[in-house]
Enzyme design. Structure first.
Site, mmCIF file in Angstrom:
data_model
loop_
_atom_site.group_PDB
_atom_site.id
_atom_site.type_symbol
_atom_site.label_atom_id
_atom_site.label_comp_id
_atom_site.label_asym_id
_atom_site.label_seq_id
_atom_site.Cartn_x
_atom_site.Cartn_y
_atom_site.Cartn_z
ATOM 1 C CG ASP B 78 -1.885 -1.111 1.280
ATOM 2 O OD1 ASP B 78 -2.351 -1.496 0.187
ATOM 3 O OD2 ASP B 78 -2.175 -1.615 2.378
ATOM 4 C CB CYS B 205 6.042 24.763 14.937
ATOM 5 S SG CYS B 205 5.237 26.208 14.206
ATOM 6 C CB CYS B 247 10.123 24.274 7.751
ATOM 7 S SG CYS B 247 8.850 23.190 8.421
#
Lengths: 157, 286
Positions: B78, B205, B247
């Site tokens: 998958d 963050c 980022c």
């Protein structure tokens, strides 16, 4: 035609308020983190402030939850909830916090929205590149006033 | 800080449960366990390494993702990154360049790389900090006498993932002392620097606010043990330096270049914050 009209309108504003134009960010006077004087000399528009809360360089709800904006998706959890902000803060304090929260709260993660220098490796918006010249503040003087006007509507009492 | 708020206790979670929304897990990582292909157990939660002052438990980014995204990594059939890994395996055996060599002609089976990624980046014999992309390109230019690959190109990142896959399930353990110390310190200083017009550091963050939502994003600890990682948003394998670059760009900063010494140092420091988690590449993220 449009240009002429705009110039005329600008003349009326200046004559009407005797306002010399928005101060440079470095000229804004903070007292205990608060800013008493309007940055633009024009009353804030809470409806436009509402828009700025959700988009562009404002995007306040990326970090703050606001029940009055619950029609907009994905409110963040980084900063304090803003319900009742106008009960807890004066207009001058809210103006100071939006303009540069780090004056009142030195360690705050909150970006300073009316500031344009003193950065480490500032970039040209989200390009990843250095800017050509001086940066403008994240929000204009009027946009700060509009956001403050919106925040002043957040009353619970 | 609201750092220690337990998962499942926030008002937002209660609302999500009541309304039955498939909302992200507000407040922290979920409790799921990652076992790939039914046999490889991945450590997604571990005591923080001693050098970390403000975080007590480290979590793989996998623990912050939705069940649907998590499922894509639980079985290699998958996992959309495996097509790229297969391509890298073919490249591994392919002769290229003036020296008439392939990777395999020196290294034999790719399984000989088991364990390498768990200790990368590291300082090389010449005293430079070396990341996997450096090793690959050095082989290509010096031994194979062919062209270097572009840092974040598909061929390069597929090969980084293939080599990393040989260590999948092994525990990250990069050295931060001795010759690595100055590079590590440089990376740490970067981690706490508030870059750009938004004046945001990595720590703002990923240390102070992991587990919290920032707009629609559920902030993780910014671990890189799953990199190169297949990012569904970009539909390809993403390099560590590409994510760093994005980022820092998103702080409205002049960012650093992929393959720069700054990002090598940051890679070492961030990797060291994951010491104790499993090598997880190629991970799948949103």
């Amino acid at each position: 035609m449009k240009r002429t009209w705009m110039l005329a309108a600008a003349g009326v504003v200046v004559a009407g308020s005797a306002f010399a134009g928005p101060p440079e960010p470095s000229e804004v006077v903070f007292e205990d983190g608060a800013v008493s004087n309007s940055l633009s000399g024009v009353p804030g528009d809470p409806e436009n402030g509402r828009q700025i809360m959700n988009k562009g360089a404002g995007n306040c709800i990326a970090c703050h939850e606001v029940t009055a904006l619950s029609d907009l998706p994905f409110h963040g959890e980084i900063g304090p909830m803003l319900d009742g902000a106008a009960d807890r803060w004066t207009e001058a304090e809210l103006r100071g916090i939006v303009a540069n929260a780090k004056i009142m709260f030195p360690e705050s993660m909150m970006p300073s929205f009316y500031k344009n220098d003193g950065y480490i490796r500032p970039g040209d918006a989200y390009s990843g590149k250095a800017p050509d010249g001086l940066l403008g503040p994240l929000l204009t003087a009027q946009e700060i006033e509009d956001v403050v006007a919106f925040l002043m509507t957040l009353k619970e009492e | 800080m609201n750092r220690m708020s337990a998962p499942g206790l926030s008002a937002a979670t209660a609302i999500a449960v009541v309304t039955g929304l498939a909302a992200p897990a507000f407040g922290g990582p979920d409790d799921d366990e990652l076992i790939i292909n039914g046999d490889t157990t991945i450590i997604t939660e571990a005591p923080a390494p001693d050098h970390m002052e403000y975080i007590s438990t480290i979590y793989s980014g996998w623990r912050f993702r939705t069940d649907e995204t998590q499922a894509l990594e639980e079985d290699d059939f998958d996992n959309p990154a495996m097509l790229a890994v297969d391509a890298a395996l073919e490249a591994f055996d392919t002769v290229e360049g003036d020296a008439g060599e392939s990777c395999a002609s020196c290294h034999g089976d790719v399984e000989s790389f088991a364990g390498l990624t768990a200790h990368m980046p590291k300082v090389g014999e010449d005293g430079n900090l070396v990341v996997m992309e450096d090793l690959i390109n050095e082989c290509r230019t010096d031994r194979m006498q062919t062209e270097a690959w572009k840092w974040s190109g598909d061929d390069m990142q597929s090969m980084v993932a293939l080599i990393g896959l040989q260590s999948r399930g092994m525990t990250m353990d990069v050295a931060i002392d001795g010759p690595a110390a100055p590079f590590w310190q440089q990376g740490k200083d970067m981690y706490y620097t508030r870059y750009g017009q938004l004046e945001l550091s990595c720590a703002n963050c990923h240390e102070d606010n992991w587990g919290n939502m920032i707009r629609a994003d559920h902030l993780s600890q910014g671990q890189i043990n799953g990199f190169p990682t297949y990012r569904l948003k970009q539909a390809k394998l993403i390099s560590k330096h590409n994510r760093f670059r994005g980022c820092i760009r998103d702080t409205r900063a002049e960012t650093f270049a992929e393959g720069s010494d700054e990002f090598r140092a940051l890679e070492l420091y961030v990797a060291s914050r994951g010491n104790g988690l499993s090598v997880e590449t190629p991970a799948v993220r949103q």
